[in-house]
Design a protein around this motif. Structure first.
Motif: not given
Length: 444
Positions: A158, A230-231, A233-238, A241
């Protein structure tokens, strides 16, 4: 009066077997899990039976003026008032309190089991290792952090950014040297080097989650919703996930069960959970309070810090998760603390100072009025100290009553439940008054 120390009083008190305390609130032998002779956890069998009950006791929230070095005694008043309602007025009463953190216990703030003749016991166990809940939380916090770091090292499909991880590691002592550290130094086999930090266990999101969860499945779901970071790519990671929620919930499965103990006067007390109010909601667990409400006619609980922090969070947030809203609010104040509000010094608090008391009263006045805005009956209990003069106590009571609130002076610390029988009667009467609960904040 020459009082013994808190520890001397507690150790000189003969506690009842916890099985007898359980019988007082109609818990069956198979519904408790013993931790020695004086403490137990309430089993899921018991919790699941209890929550089906239609019975709901009166809920009394104890909060206070702004905390000061002069001392307020919120836990002492909660315990003393509970003893008075239970033992002097002979009402079916349960006290629901937070578990202490070892940081404050070993720091200036001290323990969280009350004081004098208004304590919960065994006070040493409760203030230290108790039933292991804090250790389980610490293990869960650090296991989650370790799993995340290992995920980055081994896989990281991720593309979680090591420099944007929001999780903190945990330790249940005040250790400021760990607030900001660098991990993964040295060999590449030590992981990816990046900055990290520790926070005290009770200031972790997992503590707040434990106190809000209603069962193990709810706990697992809430853990899954923790934002890890955050990745690139600025995506949230929970957590969900990464699939770690089951393992962390397993570590907390026993800690999720509330603990049963007793006061010096053998009033049953459920002590469970305790997130700090400055970073979370500052109340004991929802499971504990709801269980208490179904087991007794009167439940006393407290909120962390002052009425403007834990008190308001309890009214606006915590009560949304309970089976009922508070029926009455008690605001605790002391002459010493209000003089400190004016003087900003502890040097002369033992000397009578009516002008300072009148000036410091502004703090109590605001807290009373804030809590009254919720539409729930409010009264003030003045926690009496030996240095308080009759004139100061009389003046403070007059100031409170002139503002339209009832008020009583209590001395539960020195006298146990006998130190405030009239106050207990008034609080019980207060819970019978009509209320029109109105939150300041809507849930959204």
């Amino acid at each position: 009066m020459n009082l013994k120390s808190d520890i001397e009083i507690a150790q000189n008190t003969k506690e009842l077997p916890i099985t007898e305390i359980a019988q007082k609130i109609d818990l069956q032998p198979e519904e408790i899990e013993l931790y020695g002779n004086d403490k137990a956890k309430i089993s899921w069998k018991g919790i699941n039976r209890i929550k089906k009950s239609q019975k709901l006791g009166k809920l009394i929230l104890v909060t206070s003026i702004s905390p000061t070095p002069a001392g307020e005694g919120k836990s002492t008043i909660t315990i003393g008032l509970g003893d008075a309602i239970g033992n002097q007025l002979h009402k079916n009463t349960l006290i629901a309190l937070r578990e202490p953190s070892m940081g404050p216990v070993f720091g200036l703030k001290g323990g969280a089991t009350g004081g004098g003749y208004a304590q919960i016991i065994p006070m040493e166990d409760i203030n230290l290792h108790f039933t292991g809940d804090m250790h389980a939380l610490t293990s869960a916090i650090d296991t989650l952090a370790a799993l995340v770091d290992n995920y980055i090292y081994q896989d990281n499909s991720l593309e979680l950014d090591p420099n944007r991880i929001l999780l903190k590691r945990g330790i249940d002592v005040n250790d400021r040297t760990l607030r900001k550290i660098t991990i993964g130094q040295g060999s590449r086999f030590n992981g990816i080097e990046h900055e990290a930090s520790f926070a005290i266990t009770v200031a972790n999101e997992l503590m707040a989650i434990l106190c809000l969860a209603t069962d193990i499945n709810d706990l697992k779901k809430r853990i899954g919703n923790i934002l890890v970071g955050f990745s690139v790519k600025d995506e949230p990671v929970y957590v969900k996930d990464l699939g770690f929620e089951g393992a962390i919930a397993a570590l907390l499965s026993t800690a999720l069960k509330p603990n049963l103990v007793q006061t010096l006067e053998h009033t049953p007390a459920i002590v469970h959970g305790g997130p700090f109010a400055n970073i979370a909601h500052g109340a004991n667990s929802v499971i504990a309070t709801n269980t208490a409400l179904h087991l007794s006619d009167y439940v006393l609980t407290e909120a962390g810090f002052g009425a403007d922090l834990g008190g308001q969070k309890f009214m606006d947030f915590v009560s949304n998760h309970l089976d009922k809203r508070p029926d009455a609010v008690v605001v605790v104040a002391t002459v010493r603390a209000l003089k400190y509000q004016a003087e900003e010094s502890t040097d002369h608090l033992d000397k009578e100072n009516i002008p300072a008391l009148e000036k410091g009263f502004a703090n109590l006045k605001r807290h009373m009025e804030n809590m009254a805005h919720y539409g729930v009956p409010v009264m003030v209990l003045i926690n009496k100290f030996a240095s308080d003069t009759d004139q100061e106590l009389s003046k403070l009571k007059e100031l409170v009553q002139n503002d339209g609130f009832d008020c009583e002076v209590v001395s539960y610390h020195d006298e146990g439940s006998r130190g405030g029988i009239k106050a207990a009667e008034k609080v019980v009467e207060l819970t019978g008054k009509a209320s029109d609960f109105t939150p300041v904040y809507e849930p959204e």
